[in-house]
Write a protein that holds these residues in place. Structure first.
Motif, short mmCIF file in Angstrom:
data_model
loop_
_atom_site.label_atom_id
_atom_site.label_comp_id
_atom_site.label_asym_id
_atom_site.label_seq_id
_atom_site.Cartn_x
_atom_site.Cartn_y
_atom_site.Cartn_z
N ARG A 146 4.02 29.01 47.94
CA ARG A 146 4.35 27.72 47.55
C ARG A 146 2.72 26.82 47.79
O ARG A 146 2.46 26.90 48.97
CB ARG A 146 5.27 26.92 48.56
N SER A 168 13.35 25.55 54.75
CA SER A 168 12.57 26.54 54.16
C SER A 168 12.15 27.81 55.26
O SER A 168 12.16 28.94 54.79
CB SER A 168 11.10 26.12 53.73
N GLU A 183 11.33 27.25 41.84
CA GLU A 183 10.71 28.14 42.88
C GLU A 183 10.96 29.54 42.48
O GLU A 183 9.67 30.51 42.51
CB GLU A 183 10.98 27.84 44.07
N ARG A 184 12.08 30.13 42.19
CA ARG A 184 12.34 31.42 41.95
C ARG A 184 11.59 31.89 40.87
O ARG A 184 11.36 32.76 40.79
CB ARG A 184 13.91 31.53 41.83
N ARG A 244 8.97 30.91 39.52
CA ARG A 244 7.51 31.00 39.65
C ARG A 244 7.31 32.37 40.42
O ARG A 244 6.46 33.11 40.25
CB ARG A 244 7.03 29.86 40.56
N THR A 245 8.02 32.67 41.41
CA THR A 245 7.90 33.72 42.27
C THR A 245 8.32 35.12 41.17
O THR A 245 7.69 35.96 41.54
CB THR A 245 9.04 33.67 43.43
N LYS A 279 7.63 18.24 44.23
CA LYS A 279 8.90 17.98 44.44
C LYS A 279 9.34 17.06 45.56
O LYS A 279 10.21 16.33 45.33
CB LYS A 279 9.31 19.49 45.47
N TRP A 292 14.92 22.73 41.63
CA TRP A 292 13.83 23.19 42.45
C TRP A 292 13.88 24.52 42.65
O TRP A 292 13.14 25.37 42.81
CB TRP A 292 13.48 22.26 43.52
N HIS A 293 15.02 24.99 43.11
CA HIS A 293 15.46 26.32 43.61
C HIS A 293 15.14 27.41 42.44
O HIS A 293 14.40 28.22 42.55
CB HIS A 293 16.81 26.46 44.13
N GLN A 341 2.77 21.97 44.48
CA GLN A 341 4.48 22.18 44.38
C GLN A 341 5.27 21.16 45.32
O GLN A 341 6.14 20.60 44.83
CB GLN A 341 4.80 23.54 44.36
#
Length: 182
Positions: free
Chosen positions: A109, A166, A67-68, A70-71, A117, A63-64, A113
């Motif tokens: 986020r 977070s 998320e990265r 996507r960013t 998760k 998931w990290h 999402q």
């Protein structure tokens, strides 16, 4: 650079350790509530979180990366910048999407999402909990009860744990940005 790697590794280790302790306590209490046997509850409570922590480590790393990605997605960034520069994205839409006029490289986020998760965590947890409970009890009814109830309770605690971490990571990033700009 080495300091950053050590700091990141330390933070990851603390995150995983805090998850393990939380999981241990919840697993023992749920197993005892179902079995009414402290020895079995302690066995399940110690073995199950061990395997869950391993599974959680993989879940968190996956998931990290998601998320990265996507960013840092170049396509999303480029399309957002392009539409902002051409004026295709209305100022109201920019304000709604980012909280200010103009485009942002940081993609927030979304609730979707966070929900996905949490659901993937719950499914992973269910499979591991049933497998461990069955291996220790040799009883499918008890294993399924533990496999259904314990992950539901753990999923609530996981969501809280993830939100706390977070916030910790966001505060750390804000401090780093503050120091960099000073």
């Amino acid at each position: 650079m080495v300091g950053l790697i050590i700091s990141t590794a330390r933070q990851l280790a603390l995150k995983i350790a805090s998850y393990g302790v939380m999981h241990l306590m919840v697993a023992i209490l749920v197993a005892f509530a179902i079995t009414r046997d402290w020895r079995l509850a302690l066995a399940i409570g110690v073995v199950e979180p061990f395997f869950q922590t391993i599974a959680y480590t993989f879940h968190d790393r996956i998931w990290h990366r998601i998320e990265r990605r996507r960013t840092l997605s170049g396509l999303e960034e480029a399309s957002e910048a392009f539409t902002a520069r051409l004026g295709v994205m209305a100022p109201e839409e920019q304000t709604r999407a980012h909280g200010h006029h103009g485009h942002s490289h940081a993609l927030p986020r979304s609730f979707k999402q966070v929900a996905v998760k949490t659901v993937t965590y719950g499914l992973m947890h269910f499979v591991v909990a049933v497998a461990v409970a069955y291996a220790l009890t040799q009883n499918w009814r008890v294993a399924l009860a533990i496999g259904i109830i314990e992950p539901l309770v753990q999923t609530v605690f996981f969501t809280v744990h993830d939100r706390v971490w977070s916030r910790i990571e966001a505060k750390k990033a804000a401090r780093a940005a503050e120091l960099a700009s000073a």
